[in-house]
Scaffold this active site. Structure first.
Site, short mmCIF file in Angstrom:
data_model
loop_
_atom_site.label_atom_id
_atom_site.label_comp_id
_atom_site.label_asym_id
_atom_site.label_seq_id
_atom_site.Cartn_x
_atom_site.Cartn_y
_atom_site.Cartn_z
N ASP A 1 0.85 -1.20 0.00
CA ASP A 1 0.00 0.00 0.00
C ASP A 1 0.89 1.24 0.00
OD1 ASP A 1 -2.23 1.84 0.51
OD2 ASP A 1 -3.37 0.06 1.06
N HIS B 1 2.03 1.82 -3.23
CA HIS B 1 1.11 2.77 -3.85
C HIS B 1 1.67 4.20 -3.88
CE1 HIS B 1 -2.63 -0.01 -3.24
NE2 HIS B 1 -1.65 -0.59 -3.90
#
Ligand SMILES: *[C@@H]1O[C@H](CO)[C@@H](O)[C@H](O)[C@H]1NC(C)=O
Ligand SMILES: *[C@@H]1O[C@H](CO)[C@@H](O)[C@H](O)[C@H]1NC(C)=O
Ligand SMILES: *[C@@H]1O[C@H](CO)[C@@H](O)[C@H](O)[C@H]1NC(C)=O
Ligand SMILES: *[C@@H]1O[C@H](CO)[C@@H](O)[C@H](O)[C@H]1NC(C)=O
Length: 394
Positions: free
Chosen positions: A220, A243
């Site tokens: 993430d 991310h």
């Protein structure tokens, strides 16, 4: 253990604390019953060592900082809550030589928690969150709990974490919440690229936070900044997979405080979903992001290198067609180069009711498939200078 034994167990070590040399007691978790090997839960021993270190005021000596030590080896800790404020003027130094492992069991809170731990310093060692079986639960679509944050630092001022490695968290690896004056230096965070919600570092409701020389490879965000965050410096970070670096999501709830004065510089993003992102919900909740500078960033194989997305609405539930109430102003992108794996490398998709203002692009060179990439602007105002490729649409 008798008081006498505890005193005997405390080894005196010299700690250099300017301007005078201060002798600080050392509290090893082993003296409080922790057993190396990773089989027996040592949470009680860890908490007893903390209580002793935290209660050691050193007679009020200036700069005094007792040491809580986790020696070499593997220690299983179920859940540990380290609460202050502590008695010593210089806080407590947690020195970790070994590895602390979490049990596979999950709950909804945090694993290693520090609250009111002013002056805390953490040095070295590894925290292994053992997230694999929990991720498997999620991947199988079973009903799982929300997961456990590995290191939770809340309501704590003047905290320094150096050379700590965090592995395989069940959820966010490091959370900084409602704190001021926090420095993370040479922290390494590693979890598989497909592990869910394993953000590296999340900062919220905090000011004066520095993240220096970090390496973050997770499933993430490398770093995410939530509402009420100011005075953040992220410098010399290696990020990816993951991310990317994100401000937001913001505007998911009413009454969120602003994000201001954020600098990200000397960042290398590799194989990330986003590069530098500002994300707000497509909902009317108010908020503000201002005074952000992204500089000297290289991207390699990034899907969305520069992105402002004010229409975040996962699953299109409760927000389609609404416009974000979050204002975005004074955001500088300077010296950003590298490769995008999608054609649109620069995307400013701002709110219809609160257009972005004061966006500045300077010396940008992002390519797609060996050619200049494209840029996209909606409700975005600002200026460009220097060499800007793809050409600015501001
Ligand atoms: C922060 O901690 C350092 C080291 O313990 C200490 O020297 C300094 O005075 C502290 N600063 C504040 C503002 O508490
Ligand atoms: C844990 O979190 C999940 C999802 O957020 C929620 O459905 C569940 O009720 C929570 N369980 C406990 C024990 O707090
Ligand atoms: C911005 O944040 C930095 C780092 O915390 C701080 O040194 C600086 O004073 C802040 N600037 C403003 C204008 O608040
Ligand atoms: C952008 O970088 C590429 C690859 O390094 C280079 O070939 C190209 O000339 C640069 N473009 C500009 C406008 O500087």
């Amino acid at each position: 253990m008798s008081v006498l034994m505890v005193v005997v167990a405390a080894i005196l070590v010299a700690v250099a604390a300017a301007p005078v040399l201060v002798m600080a007691a050392e509290y090893s978790v082993v003296y409080y019953g922790a057993r190396e090997g990773g089989k027996v839960d040592a949470a009680g021993a860890f908490q007893a060592a903390w209580a002793a270190a935290c209660g050691d005021g050193g007679g009020g000596m200036m700069g005094y900082r007792p040491v809580m030590r986790v020696p070499a080896g593997t220690f299983l800790v179920g859940q540990a809550y380290f609460s202050g404020p502590c008695r010593s003027a210089g806080g407590v130094l947690l020195a970790i030589d070994g590895t602390v492992v979490a049990p596979p069991a999950v709950d909804n809170t945090s694993w290693i928690m520090f609250h009111y731990a002013h002056g805390l310093a953490i040095r070295g060692g590894t925290l292994d969150g053992q997230g694999r079986s929990f991720w498997a639960c999620k991947a199988a679509g079973r009903k799982c709990l929300s997961g456990t944050t590995t290191l939770d630092i809340s309501q704590s001022n003047n905290v320094s974490v150096k050379r700590l490695t965090l592995l395989d968290s069940k959820n966010v690896h490091v959370s900084i919440f409602d704190s001021a004056g926090v420095t993370l230096q040479a922290v390494k965070i590693i979890a598989p690229a497909d592990s869910p919600h394993t953000d590296g570092i999340h900062v919220q409701l905090s000011r004066d936070v520095s993240i220096l020389s970090a390496t973050v490879r997770t499933g993430d965000d490398c770093v995410s900044l939530g509402p009420g965050t100011s005075g953040v410096v992220i410098r010399n970070i290696r990020c990816g997979p993951g991310h990317g670096i994100s401000i937001g999501s913001l505007g998911g709830d009413a009454g969120e405080k602003e994000v201001r004065n954020v600098t990200v510089e000397a960042a290398a993003l590799t194989d990330t979903q986003n590069g530098l992102r500002i994300k707000t919900w497509g909902k009317p909740n108010s908020g503000h992001v201002t005074g952000v500078r992204f500089a000297h960033v290289t991207m390699r194989g990034v899907e969305n290198p520069i992105v402002v997305d004010q229409n975040y609405c996962p699953g299109n539930i409760n927000c389609p067609g609404q416009s974000s109430g979050v204002r975005i102003s004074d955001v500088v992108y300077e010296d950003i180069t590298g490769t995008s794996v999608t054609p649109v490398a620069v995307k400013f998709d701002c709110s219809g009711s609160n257009p972005c203002t004061g966006i500045k692009l300077r010396n940008i060179n992002l390519t797609y498939d060996g050619k200049p990439a494209q840029s996209f602007c909606k409700n975005a105002g600002g200026s460009a200078s220097g060499v800007v490729s793809p050409a600015s649409c501001l």
